[in-house]
Design a protein around this motif. Structure first.
Motif, mmCIF file in Angstrom:
data_model
loop_
_atom_site.group_PDB
_atom_site.id
_atom_site.type_symbol
_atom_site.label_atom_id
_atom_site.label_comp_id
_atom_site.label_asym_id
_atom_site.label_seq_id
_atom_site.Cartn_x
_atom_site.Cartn_y
_atom_site.Cartn_z
ATOM 1 N N ALA A 119 20.614 81.411 43.548
ATOM 2 C CA ALA A 119 19.780 80.952 42.425
ATOM 3 C C ALA A 119 20.680 80.434 41.315
ATOM 4 O O ALA A 119 20.400 79.388 40.712
ATOM 5 N N GLY A 120 21.789 81.138 41.066
ATOM 6 C CA GLY A 120 22.718 80.709 40.011
ATOM 7 C C GLY A 120 23.288 79.330 40.283
ATOM 8 O O GLY A 120 23.326 78.482 39.402
ATOM 9 N N PHE B 253 21.967 92.217 36.227
ATOM 10 C CA PHE B 253 23.000 92.116 35.189
ATOM 11 C C PHE B 253 23.894 90.903 35.451
ATOM 12 O O PHE B 253 24.199 90.110 34.557
ATOM 13 N N LYS B 254 24.277 90.768 36.740
ATOM 14 C CA LYS B 254 25.140 89.659 37.124
ATOM 15 C C LYS B 254 24.443 88.329 36.817
ATOM 16 O O LYS B 254 25.060 87.396 36.299
ATOM 17 N N SER B 255 23.146 88.259 37.089
ATOM 18 C CA SER B 255 22.448 86.987 36.857
ATOM 19 C C SER B 255 22.337 86.681 35.364
ATOM 20 O O SER B 255 22.326 85.520 34.966
ATOM 21 N N ALA B 256 22.278 87.728 34.526
ATOM 22 C CA ALA B 256 22.270 87.484 33.073
ATOM 23 C C ALA B 256 23.596 86.846 32.645
ATOM 24 O O ALA B 256 23.617 85.904 31.841
ATOM 25 N N THR B 257 24.696 87.330 33.199
ATOM 26 C CA THR B 257 25.999 86.740 32.852
ATOM 27 C C THR B 257 26.107 85.311 33.395
ATOM 28 O O THR B 257 26.714 84.450 32.780
ATOM 29 N N TYR C 78 32.061 72.885 36.530
ATOM 30 C CA TYR C 78 32.637 74.031 35.795
ATOM 31 C C TYR C 78 31.739 75.273 35.931
ATOM 32 O O TYR C 78 32.230 76.389 36.120
ATOM 33 N N SER C 79 30.422 75.067 35.832
ATOM 34 C CA SER C 79 29.506 76.213 35.931
ATOM 35 C C SER C 79 29.617 76.865 37.299
ATOM 36 O O SER C 79 29.663 78.092 37.413
ATOM 37 N N ALA C 80 29.643 76.026 38.348
ATOM 38 C CA ALA C 80 29.693 76.572 39.712
ATOM 39 C C ALA C 80 30.986 77.352 39.923
ATOM 40 O O ALA C 80 30.981 78.457 40.485
ATOM 41 N N LEU D 127 31.233 81.530 40.502
ATOM 42 C CA LEU D 127 31.830 82.194 41.668
ATOM 43 C C LEU D 127 32.956 83.143 41.244
ATOM 44 O O LEU D 127 33.119 84.223 41.815
ATOM 45 N N VAL D 128 33.706 82.742 40.207
ATOM 46 C CA VAL D 128 34.770 83.625 39.694
ATOM 47 C C VAL D 128 34.135 84.889 39.097
ATOM 48 O O VAL D 128 34.577 86.013 39.358
ATOM 49 N N LEU D 129 33.063 84.687 38.325
ATOM 50 C CA LEU D 129 32.372 85.834 37.735
ATOM 51 C C LEU D 129 31.811 86.757 38.814
ATOM 52 O O LEU D 129 31.851 87.987 38.688
ATOM 53 N N ASP D 130 31.290 86.154 39.872
ATOM 54 C CA ASP D 130 30.705 86.925 40.974
ATOM 55 C C ASP D 130 31.760 87.867 41.567
ATOM 56 O O ASP D 130 31.517 89.067 41.765
ATOM 57 N N ALA D 131 32.946 87.295 41.799
ATOM 58 C CA ALA D 131 34.031 88.120 42.349
ATOM 59 C C ALA D 131 34.466 89.181 41.336
ATOM 60 O O ALA D 131 34.728 90.340 41.686
ATOM 61 N N PHE D 132 34.504 88.779 40.069
ATOM 62 C CA PHE D 132 34.930 89.708 39.002
ATOM 63 C C PHE D 132 34.002 90.920 38.921
ATOM 64 O O PHE D 132 34.456 92.069 38.895
ATOM 65 N N TRP D 133 32.691 90.665 38.937
ATOM 66 C CA TRP D 133 31.750 91.791 38.824
ATOM 67 C C TRP D 133 31.790 92.677 40.071
ATOM 68 O O TRP D 133 31.615 93.897 39.974
#
Lengths: 241, 254
Positions: free
Chosen positions: B100-101, B199-203, B236-238, B242-248
């Protein structure tokens, strides 16, 4: 009073303003003329703090614009109406909402806002267009809405950026008439940036020619028309080099 | 070579500095609730309504595919009710938020960059400033708050849709009963599965809308510039998503 004091501005390596010094007296309309790309609009944007000078400053009623913080700059902008070259209307808003936007920011009551919007649109001969969107208007009408948006604020200063550019001669004459009418109605000080000499002669009390980043000559309409400066003569007569 | 690396480093540091400055300005605009409050509601409706169909469409087919792939992998080795486990866990923890993101990075991030970019090059942003509005409170905060608030709602509905279509596919195509599917769904369920995804989707929502605004507001050069900004916003968003996904996953799932 607005004073440009030794204003310098460059974009990258290209200097645009190189020591612009000029005074705009209270209640006069000063027209700044010059070639395309000579920095006329850049000078105008410094008055409202949209651009920051590299050196020098613009002084508005004793306030050095580049030194003003957020609230002080906001207070200054509330005294100035800015008419943009291509009107810069908000596409998603109706004409009435465009004109009302600045008034809402000032916290006026809705009844007063409606009255001021009606009055401003009447002044630019656009009564009845309240609910239309910018996309439904001609170029000339959009520019007139831009003027209405500026004058609805009843500003002390009105700045016009190329108000007749892109318009046919008749619509240009209508814009000139509106600028004169606006001045009579508000008693505001005006700064008009243009390369349209017919417009400059019609609306200006004084004319200043900007050339290579500085003022080449400033004087009354008659003085500019009688100028013997070859650069000024070439420009006002529209002669190619 | 060294010169090129040096120039690239300086450019990167400048970009980070500009981004930090932008976020600082945005935070300073927070007290101006009178401006951004009403506009946020409008943006929430736009983000929500505009994004829901594409998010649900993707989730619906993902649920079906997950059920079929799980069955293909488990048949003969693992009890088939694990299909429910895999569909539920995967939708909640990963595919619901991330797919969805990514879809919304294209839908919402691109549209914000294009809209603000057009406003920038047509001097509408300058006009706002001359009318004594702060573009941060008028344009940026409503979009960022709307994105941060609405993405979890959209993702929650996407997760639900994916699980429902996974269940229907299991019933119709895999001869799995509802009881078995629910048994699998409940098997390793933890409440953390739900809040982690939301939470992840909010970020993700915060990041996608912020990138759209940053890129949009620094647009230069007319239609070509708007096109460039739109593409940059999606890319940039994509990447950041993906970086945020791995981070969380690293921070919250270990």
């Amino acid at each position: 009073m607005i004073e440009f004091q030794d204003l310098h501005k460059a974009f990258g390596a290209k200097p645009v303003l190189a020591g612009l010094t000029l005074e705009v007296r209270d209640r006069e309309t000063l027209v700044i003329i010059g070639y395309s790309g000579s920095g006329k609009s850049v000078a105008l944007k410094h008055i409202v703090g949209l651009l920051h000078p590299d050196a020098g400053d613009v002084i508005v009623d004793g306030r050095a614009v580049s030194t003003l913080d957020g609230p002080a700059l906001t207070a200054l902008r509330r005294e100035i109406g800015f008419v943009f070259q291509f009107a810069a209307l908000f596409d998603s808003m109706t004409v009435a909402d465009n004109v009302a936007l600045g008034l809402r920011r000032r916290g006026l009551a809705e009844a007063e806002i409606a009255e001021r919007v009606r009055e401003a649109l009447a002044l630019v001969d656009l009564t009845g267009t309240d609910e239309r969107y910018p996309a439904e208007l001609s170029g000339g009408m959009r520019k007139r809405v831009g003027i209405a948006r500026a004058i609805a604020l009843r500003p002390r200063y009105v700045l016009y950026d190329e108000p007749t550019t892109g318009l046919d001669p008749v619509t240009s004459a209508v814009m000139d008439r509106l600028m004169v009418r606006t001045r009579e109605h508000l008693g505001a000080t005006g700064v008009v940036v243009t390369h349209d000499m017919r417009s400059a002669y019609t609306v200006g009390d004084r004319i200043a020619m900007l050339y290579e980043g500085r003022i080449r000559q400033v004087g009354t309409v008659a003085e500019i028309q009688a100028s013997e400066d070859p650069v000024v003569r070439q420009f006002i007569e529209g002669r190619p080099a | 070579m060294i010169e090129r690396v040096g120039r690239g480093t300086v450019r990167a540091i400048n970009a980070v500095g500009r981004f930090g400055h932008f976020v600082g300005d945005m935070v300073r605009a927070v007290p101006d609730v009178a401006t951004w409050g009403r506009l946020t509601i409008v943006q929430m409706r736009r983000v929500g309504v505009d994004s829901l169909p594409v998010a649900l469409f993707i989730a619906a087919f993902t649920g079906v595919v997950l059920a079929l792939q799980a069955s293909y992998t488990f048949t003969g080795t693992v009890p088939l009710y694990f299909v429910g486990t895999l569909v539920g866990k995967t939708m909640m923890l990963e595919l619901g938020p991330v797919l969805a993101g990514l879809a919304l990075a294209g839908r919402v991030g691109a549209s914000m960059a294009a809209e603000l970019g057009t406003m920038k090059v047509t001097e509408q942003v300058d006009a706002l400033e001359t009318l004594a509005y702060d573009p941060q409170s008028f344009l940026v905060l409503p979009r960022v708050i709307a994105g941060t608030a609405m993405f979890p709602v959209i993702v929650a509905l996407a997760i639900l849709t994916g699980i429902v279509t996974g269940w229907v596919a299991s019933l119709v195509l895999l001869d799995l009963s509802t009881q078995e599917f629910i048994k699998g769904l409940k098997l390793f369920y933890r409440f953390k599965d739900t809040w982690f995804g939301l939470f992840k989707s909010a970020t993700f929502g915060f990041t996608i809308t912020l990138v759209g605004c940053v890129v949009g507001l620094r647009t230069r050069g007319g239609a070509e510039g708007v096109g460039r900004s739109t593409t940059q916003a999606v890319v940039y968003s994509a990447i950041l998503l993906l970086v945020l996904d791995a981070f969380w996953a690293l921070v919250l799932l270990r």
